[in-house]
Design an enzyme around this catalytic site. Sequence first.
Site, PDB file in Angstrom:
ATOM      1  N   GLU A  72       2.937  -0.277   5.326  1.00  0.00           N
ATOM      2  CA  GLU A  72       2.027   0.595   4.580  1.00  0.00           C
ATOM      3  C   GLU A  72       1.647  -0.057   3.260  1.00  0.00           C
ATOM      4  O   GLU A  72       2.500  -0.601   2.560  1.00  0.00           O
ATOM      5  CB  GLU A  72       2.715   1.937   4.309  1.00  0.00           C
ATOM      6  CG  GLU A  72       1.829   2.949   3.601  1.00  0.00           C
ATOM      7  CD  GLU A  72       2.607   4.173   3.166  1.00  0.00           C
ATOM      8  OE1 GLU A  72       2.629   5.158   3.911  1.00  0.00           O
ATOM      9  OE2 GLU A  72       3.213   4.138   2.076  1.00  0.00           O
ATOM     10  N   TYR A 121      -5.948   3.526   1.290  1.00  0.00           N
ATOM     11  CA  TYR A 121      -4.682   3.653   2.004  1.00  0.00           C
ATOM     12  C   TYR A 121      -4.795   2.878   3.303  1.00  0.00           C
ATOM     13  O   TYR A 121      -5.812   2.964   4.006  1.00  0.00           O
ATOM     14  CB  TYR A 121      -4.389   5.123   2.304  1.00  0.00           C
ATOM     15  CG  TYR A 121      -3.120   5.328   3.107  1.00  0.00           C
ATOM     16  CD1 TYR A 121      -1.902   5.453   2.466  1.00  0.00           C
ATOM     17  CD2 TYR A 121      -3.152   5.375   4.500  1.00  0.00           C
ATOM     18  CE1 TYR A 121      -0.729   5.628   3.190  1.00  0.00           C
ATOM     19  CE2 TYR A 121      -1.988   5.547   5.231  1.00  0.00           C
ATOM     20  CZ  TYR A 121      -0.776   5.674   4.563  1.00  0.00           C
ATOM     21  OH  TYR A 121       0.373   5.841   5.282  1.00  0.00           O
TER      22      TYR A 121
END
Length: 373
Positions: A185, A100
């Site tokens: 992201e 992530y």
Amino acid sequence: MKLFEFMAKELFAQYGIPIPRGKVVKSPEEAAEASREIGPVVVKSQILSGGRGKAGGIKFADTPQEAADMARSILGTDLKGFVVDTLLVEEKIKIEQELYLAITIDKAARSPILISSASGGMDIEELPEEKLVKHNIDVGIGLQPYLARELARKLGLTGAAAQQAAEIIVKLYKLFREKDTELVEINPLVVSGDKVLAADGKINIDDEALFRLDDSVPRTEERTELEQKAAALGISYVQLDGDIAVMANGAGITMATLDILQYYGGRPANFMDAGGGAGVEPTAKALEILLASKPRAILVNIFGGITRCDDVAKAFAQVKQTRGIDVPMVIRLVGTNQEEGVRILKENGIDSYRTIKEAVEKVVAITGTRAVE
Ligand code: GDP
Ligand code: MN
């Protein structure tokens, strides 16, 4: 402003962040065609929301025929409140590890913050704090390559993967700054063989910065059709998920009306501030927008100051006489020229109330209640 995944990935590519090979398609035939070129693919619905994997919006296909079938099963369906009309058909990546990586604003620290984790994938919100690697970035100094390498090591990466991840981190920060984003992201950032690449992408751009961004940043529309129509008329209107349409004059009284309605167990279908001092025509247009949203009832709360109650009443009478009002309408009308307004409404067979409590109780009685949350 949110960008679709395929748009976020176009920006990633502009900044040299590796992405899987892929094609944006709008039909099963085009999906099959893309799969013929690419091989085994993942068919991804393009909506302005994450969590598509869990909601069934991400499907795998090994052959063009399967790609067409998957596309057919997703296109036109409702996914998380969005109708899917666009798909991204991408090379199916063999995933060894899902990481992530995100950069957003840490409001408390008044600085950008990089948040990353070695356990990326679908449920990042549920990860415990100790699985996250965070770093506040000094905007004056920027994100130095040595820091990016340190962060990559903290994610447990070594060798070529660590080097590539570090480069991606530096590029992502450059994009974050140059495109005035509130969030970039990558989830998952994927390790596949000797490559690290962005298998998903999410970008939110600061609306207040749009005026200074050029065409390299695409524009998306998050408002519903009715919201766009209302905006064109200069009316503040936001659709909500209830069934009682609400109109009031002024943002404060509108918010208060929504609260009172909710308190008595009603569910507002929208926020509408029809404005202070609106005349007959604008008020009639505002009412037509409410009717177009097909509510079960309409609640109107007008406190006439600059707004004249007789103008409001005339607008409602006009709409009733021309297009008709086919749902129950409950009106609280007080203030300037109140007697005249009440009289006009009565002549047109519309009852009005003096207090909002009476009006709300009436409209809730008509539509039924639900438990207060
Ligand atoms: P989201 O659910 O909206 O965040 O959509 P993602 O693009 O992140 O996809 C959800 C999940 O599908 C990912 O976390 C991966 O596990 C899986 N996935 C997506 N693309 C690929 C791919 O190319 N290959 C493989 N094996 N899995 C993928
Ligand atoms: Mn994702």
